[in-house]
Write a protein that holds these residues in place. Structure first.
Motif, PDB file in Angstrom:
ATOM      1  N   VAL A  48       0.845  -1.206   0.000  1.00 37.00           N
ATOM      2  CA  VAL A  48       0.000   0.000   0.000  1.00 37.00           C
ATOM      3  C   VAL A  48       0.878   1.253   0.000  1.00 37.00           C
ATOM      4  O   VAL A  48       0.583   2.231  -0.698  1.00 37.00           O
ATOM      5  N   SER A  49       1.965   1.227   0.748  1.00 32.54           N
ATOM      6  CA  SER A  49       2.895   2.368   0.779  1.00 32.54           C
ATOM      7  C   SER A  49       3.462   2.628  -0.604  1.00 32.54           C
ATOM      8  O   SER A  49       3.564   3.783  -1.046  1.00 32.54           O
ATOM      9  N   LEU A  50       3.837   1.558  -1.303  1.00 29.73           N
ATOM     10  CA  LEU A  50       4.374   1.704  -2.654  1.00 29.73           C
ATOM     11  C   LEU A  50       3.322   2.300  -3.587  1.00 29.73           C
ATOM     12  O   LEU A  50       3.628   3.168  -4.411  1.00 29.73           O
ATOM     13  N   SER A  51       2.070   1.849  -3.449  1.00 28.63           N
ATOM     14  CA  SER A  51       0.987   2.420  -4.252  1.00 28.63           C
ATOM     15  C   SER A  51       0.830   3.916  -3.980  1.00 28.63           C
ATOM     16  O   SER A  51       0.641   4.718  -4.897  1.00 28.63           O
ATOM     17  N   LEU A 108       7.518  11.967   2.859  1.00 24.96           N
ATOM     18  CA  LEU A 108       8.417  12.798   2.060  1.00 24.96           C
ATOM     19  C   LEU A 108       8.364  12.395   0.590  1.00 24.96           C
ATOM     20  O   LEU A 108       8.279  13.251  -0.307  1.00 24.96           O
ATOM     21  N   LEU A 109       8.391  11.092   0.331  1.00 21.87           N
ATOM     22  CA  LEU A 109       8.376  10.618  -1.049  1.00 21.87           C
ATOM     23  C   LEU A 109       7.038  10.924  -1.732  1.00 21.87           C
ATOM     24  O   LEU A 109       6.999  11.167  -2.942  1.00 21.87           O
ATOM     25  N   VAL A 110       5.958  10.923  -0.961  1.00 31.16           N
ATOM     26  CA  VAL A 110       4.655  11.297  -1.513  1.00 31.16           C
ATOM     27  C   VAL A 110       4.657  12.774  -1.910  1.00 31.16           C
ATOM     28  O   VAL A 110       4.195  13.144  -3.004  1.00 31.16           O
ATOM     29  N   VAL A 111       5.185  13.638  -1.051  1.00 36.52           N
ATOM     30  CA  VAL A 111       5.234  15.076  -1.346  1.00 36.52           C
ATOM     31  C   VAL A 111       6.102  15.344  -2.569  1.00 36.52           C
ATOM     32  O   VAL A 111       5.720  16.099  -3.484  1.00 36.52           O
ATOM     33  N   VAL A 112       7.292  14.736  -2.599  1.00 37.02           N
ATOM     34  CA  VAL A 112       8.175  14.890  -3.757  1.00 37.02           C
ATOM     35  C   VAL A 112       7.491  14.353  -5.010  1.00 37.02           C
ATOM     36  O   VAL A 112       7.587  14.944  -6.096  1.00 37.02           O
ATOM     37  N   GLY A 113       6.768  13.245  -4.860  1.00 40.53           N
ATOM     38  CA  GLY A 113       6.054  12.671  -5.986  1.00 40.53           C
ATOM     39  C   GLY A 113       4.980  13.593  -6.544  1.00 40.53           C
ATOM     40  O   GLY A 113       4.825  13.730  -7.759  1.00 40.53           O
ATOM     41  N   ILE A 114       4.246  14.257  -5.655  1.00 39.40           N
ATOM     42  CA  ILE A 114       3.197  15.183  -6.088  1.00 39.40           C
ATOM     43  C   ILE A 114       3.798  16.342  -6.884  1.00 39.40           C
ATOM     44  O   ILE A 114       3.321  16.695  -7.969  1.00 39.40           O
ATOM     45  N   LEU A 115       4.858  16.931  -6.344  1.00 42.52           N
ATOM     46  CA  LEU A 115       5.501  18.054  -7.024  1.00 42.52           C
ATOM     47  C   LEU A 115       6.114  17.618  -8.351  1.00 42.52           C
ATOM     48  O   LEU A 115       6.040  18.342  -9.352  1.00 42.52           O
ATOM     49  N   SER A 116       6.715  16.429  -8.376  1.00 38.20           N
ATOM     50  CA  SER A 116       7.280  15.906  -9.625  1.00 38.20           C
ATOM     51  C   SER A 116       6.187  15.654 -10.650  1.00 38.20           C
ATOM     52  O   SER A 116       6.362  15.921 -11.849  1.00 38.20           O
ATOM     53  N   GLY A 117       5.044  15.156 -10.186  1.00 40.17           N
ATOM     54  CA  GLY A 117       3.924  14.910 -11.091  1.00 40.17           C
ATOM     55  C   GLY A 117       3.397  16.191 -11.708  1.00 40.17           C
ATOM     56  O   GLY A 117       3.014  16.218 -12.889  1.00 40.17           O
ATOM     57  N   TRP A 244       3.892  -2.021 -13.608  1.00 38.73           N
ATOM     58  CA  TRP A 244       5.125  -1.248 -13.663  1.00 38.73           C
ATOM     59  C   TRP A 244       5.470  -0.639 -12.303  1.00 38.73           C
ATOM     60  O   TRP A 244       6.613  -0.681 -11.855  1.00 38.73           O
ATOM     61  N   ALA A 245       4.466  -0.085 -11.640  1.00 36.44           N
ATOM     62  CA  ALA A 245       4.724   0.666 -10.411  1.00 36.44           C
ATOM     63  C   ALA A 245       4.683  -0.193  -9.149  1.00 36.44           C
ATOM     64  O   ALA A 245       5.375   0.112  -8.172  1.00 36.44           O
ATOM     65  N   VAL A 246       3.865  -1.263  -9.139  1.00 36.37           N
ATOM     66  CA  VAL A 246       3.644  -1.995  -7.886  1.00 36.37           C
ATOM     67  C   VAL A 246       3.802  -3.510  -8.055  1.00 36.37           C
ATOM     68  O   VAL A 246       4.653  -4.135  -7.422  1.00 36.37           O
ATOM     69  N   LEU A 247       2.988  -4.095  -8.914  1.00 38.49           N
ATOM     70  CA  LEU A 247       2.914  -5.554  -8.979  1.00 38.49           C
ATOM     71  C   LEU A 247       4.207  -6.192  -9.460  1.00 38.49           C
ATOM     72  O   LEU A 247       4.579  -7.280  -9.007  1.00 38.49           O
ATOM     73  N   GLY A 361      -4.378   5.316 -15.208  1.00 42.52           N
ATOM     74  CA  GLY A 361      -3.113   4.846 -14.650  1.00 42.52           C
ATOM     75  C   GLY A 361      -3.007   5.030 -13.141  1.00 42.52           C
ATOM     76  O   GLY A 361      -2.708   4.070 -12.409  1.00 42.52           O
ATOM     77  N   PRO A 362      -3.254   6.244 -12.624  1.00 43.02           N
ATOM     78  CA  PRO A 362      -3.197   6.431 -11.171  1.00 43.02           C
ATOM     79  C   PRO A 362      -4.189   5.550 -10.418  1.00 43.02           C
ATOM     80  O   PRO A 362      -3.904   5.093  -9.312  1.00 43.02           O
ATOM     81  N   LEU A 363      -5.375   5.326 -11.032  1.00 47.37           N
ATOM     82  CA  LEU A 363      -6.354   4.447 -10.389  1.00 47.37           C
ATOM     83  C   LEU A 363      -5.799   3.027 -10.281  1.00 47.37           C
ATOM     84  O   LEU A 363      -5.941   2.376  -9.245  1.00 47.37           O
ATOM     85  N   GLY A 364      -5.156   2.556 -11.344  1.00 45.65           N
ATOM     86  CA  GLY A 364      -4.551   1.229 -11.306  1.00 45.65           C
ATOM     87  C   GLY A 364      -3.480   1.119 -10.244  1.00 45.65           C
ATOM     88  O   GLY A 364      -3.417   0.128  -9.501  1.00 45.65           O
ATOM     89  N   ILE A 365      -2.656   2.149 -10.139  1.00 50.28           N
ATOM     90  CA  ILE A 365      -1.595   2.145  -9.127  1.00 50.28           C
ATOM     91  C   ILE A 365      -2.194   2.181  -7.722  1.00 50.28           C
ATOM     92  O   ILE A 365      -1.762   1.459  -6.826  1.00 50.28           O
ATOM     93  N   ALA A 366      -3.212   3.033  -7.532  1.00 49.93           N
ATOM     94  CA  ALA A 366      -3.834   3.157  -6.220  1.00 49.93           C
ATOM     95  C   ALA A 366      -4.516   1.865  -5.787  1.00 49.93           C
ATOM     96  O   ALA A 366      -4.509   1.502  -4.602  1.00 49.93           O
ATOM     97  N   LEU A 367      -5.117   1.147  -6.755  1.00 51.18           N
ATOM     98  CA  LEU A 367      -5.833  -0.083  -6.430  1.00 51.18           C
ATOM     99  C   LEU A 367      -4.909  -1.289  -6.282  1.00 51.18           C
ATOM    100  O   LEU A 367      -5.291  -2.278  -5.646  1.00 51.18           O
ATOM    101  N   ALA A 368      -3.728  -1.222  -6.884  1.00 50.68           N
ATOM    102  CA  ALA A 368      -2.855  -2.395  -6.935  1.00 50.68           C
ATOM    103  C   ALA A 368      -2.541  -2.953  -5.548  1.00 50.68           C
ATOM    104  O   ALA A 368      -2.728  -4.151  -5.292  1.00 50.68           O
ATOM    105  N   GLY A 369      -2.059  -2.100  -4.656  1.00 52.79           N
ATOM    106  CA  GLY A 369      -1.695  -2.566  -3.319  1.00 52.79           C
ATOM    107  C   GLY A 369      -2.865  -3.146  -2.547  1.00 52.79           C
ATOM    108  O   GLY A 369      -2.789  -4.282  -2.055  1.00 52.79           O
ATOM    109  N   PRO A 370      -3.986  -2.406  -2.422  1.00 53.78           N
ATOM    110  CA  PRO A 370      -5.147  -2.956  -1.713  1.00 53.78           C
ATOM    111  C   PRO A 370      -5.680  -4.251  -2.329  1.00 53.78           C
ATOM    112  O   PRO A 370      -6.090  -5.170  -1.609  1.00 53.78           O
TER     113      PRO A 370
END
Length: 412
Positions: A48-51, A108-117, A244-247, A361-370
């Motif tokens: 879930v953290s990775l997602s 921290l990685l979430v914040v950096v990720g948001i700004l990078s996005g 690509w991102a989680v699984l 894509g973001p929906l797939g990443i968000a759902l992958a972990g759960p």
């Protein structure tokens, strides 16, 4: 291929574009391995953290992409792209420092990720409209192929390098290397802003931002083939981003040899990317969408093989096939859009293209972990492969996709 390279090398600023994309993609090859296993190594982190980290990087891209297309068309694609690369390098350095100093957190990685996005959302439409500024229309497919070749060779090297840097020096230094590549790329792109760009506002000229957005939507929505492929590819992106991102990292850890195996799979896919653009450079199909969409069927083939999982050499072979399909499609798709859409609206149309293609894509990443926690890794991977297959096959039902023919040009 060599003849095309020599011809393109004589065109002013093409070398800047080629080298910039090659260098930044070297870093892009390093970062998936580094970030995925860096997050999983944080104390208390799980799937879930990775997602969360990965969706933080992708969701803002969607929110800013349409705005980014209008900025790029009106204020200069090279400036948007160059300053975006440089700003992104600063953010990646921050993430790298947190690992080097042994103080990374998921927050921290979430914040950096948001700004990078946010930066990537503005950057992508500018990049998609850059090549027609530099090369004439009759050389666009060759230019897209050569830029793709350099990018993919660099990405291939980056995937191998990423596994080695993470294994021997740690995640922080791998991310620092990624940050440096974006800094260099941005410096190479900025000089291209000297080239003229149709539709760009002059100093002191007024522009209506909402009107510009609407004009871009009309150019996009009036082309049925464009809308159909974007929607179909949205489902492919949903499935592919999950893996690509989680699984992918989770399956590599559970079924194979962890970071090294995932690096090898990414490397095999990158080899396919290289082969895909080489084939596309010579291919001139009369109906480019039919041919290129058929090639993307290698994507669900790889996802099924990885999910089962088949023996590792077969997984690697299907990963090569997926890479071929992805970048063969990419070259023909970019060329088709660049030749069928007015140049002054190109970044705005690409922004709607990117928005639709990456929407799920973001929906797939968000759902992958759960989904992994609820249903298990293998069932989640099999469903994702099925979604990709359905998305591709559905595009063939649209007549304008089947009938669209490529532009033809004289040798002169």
């Amino acid at each position: 291929m060599l003849k095309s390279i020599r011809e393109l090398a004589r065109i002013p600023y093409f070398s800047n574009m080629f080298v910039a994309r090659s260098i930044s993609n070297l870093g892009n090859g390093v970062s998936p391995v580094a970030l995925a296993f860096g997050v999983l190594a944080i104390e208390g982190a799980d799937a879930v953290s990775l997602s969360q980290v990965m969706v933080a990087r992708t969701l803002p891209i969607l929110l800013l992409m349409i705005v980014g297309g209008t900025f790029a068309d009106r204020y200069g694609r090279a400036k948007v792209m160059g300053y975006g690369d440089i700003s992104l390098s600063v953010l990646i350095f921050v993430a790298a420092a947190s690992f080097i100093l042994d103080s990374p957190t998921v927050l921290l990685l979430v914040v950096v990720g948001i700004l990078s996005g946010i930066l990537n959302g503005i950057w992508y439409p500018a990049f998609a409209g850059m090549t027609p500024l530099i090369v004439p229309a009759n050389k666009l497919q060759s230019a897209n192929s050569i830029i793709g070749l350099g990018s993919n060779l660099s990405f291939l090297a980056g995937t191998v390098l990423g596994g080695l840097i993470v294994a021997f020096y740690g995640v922080g230094w791998a991310l620092a290397f990624d940050a440096l590549t974006f800094l260099v790329a941005g410096a190479l792109i900025l000089p291209i802003s000297k080239l003229p760009q149709a539709g760009k506002v002059e100093k002191g000229e007024k522009t209506n931002f909402i009107r510009d957005l609407k004009e871009g939507w009309v150019e996009f929505s009036s082309r049925g083939w464009l809308v159909a492929v974007v929607i179909g590819f949205g489902f492919v992106t949903f499935a592919f981003e999950m893996n690509w991102a989680v699984l992918g990292a989770l399956q590599s850890r559970d079924a194979f040899d962890g970071a090294i195996s995932w690096s090898q799979i990414l490397g095999a896919m990158s080899l396919g990317f290289v082969l895909g653009v080489v084939i596309a450079n010579k291919s001139r199909p009369r109906r480019p969408l039919v041919t290129s969409m058929a090639m993307t069927l290698f994507i669900p083939l790889f996802l099924f093989a990885f999910a089962i999982p088949l023996p590792f050499p077969i997984v690697l072979l299907t990963a090569v096939g997926a890479g071929v399909g992805i970048d063969y499609f990419y070259v023909l798709w970019m060329t088709t859009v660049q030749t069928k859409v007015p140049e002054e609206s190109l970044s705005r149309v690409n922004s709607y293209d990117g928005f639709g293609s990456f929407l799920l894509g973001p929906l797939g990443i968000a759902l992958a972990g759960p989904l992994v926690l609820i249903y298990g890794l293998q069932p989640t991977m099999l469903v994702s492969a099925s979604v990709a297959l359905v998305g591709i096959l559905a595009t063939f039902l649209v007549p304008s996709v089947r009938k669209l023919e490529a532009e033809t040009y004289s040798k002169n």
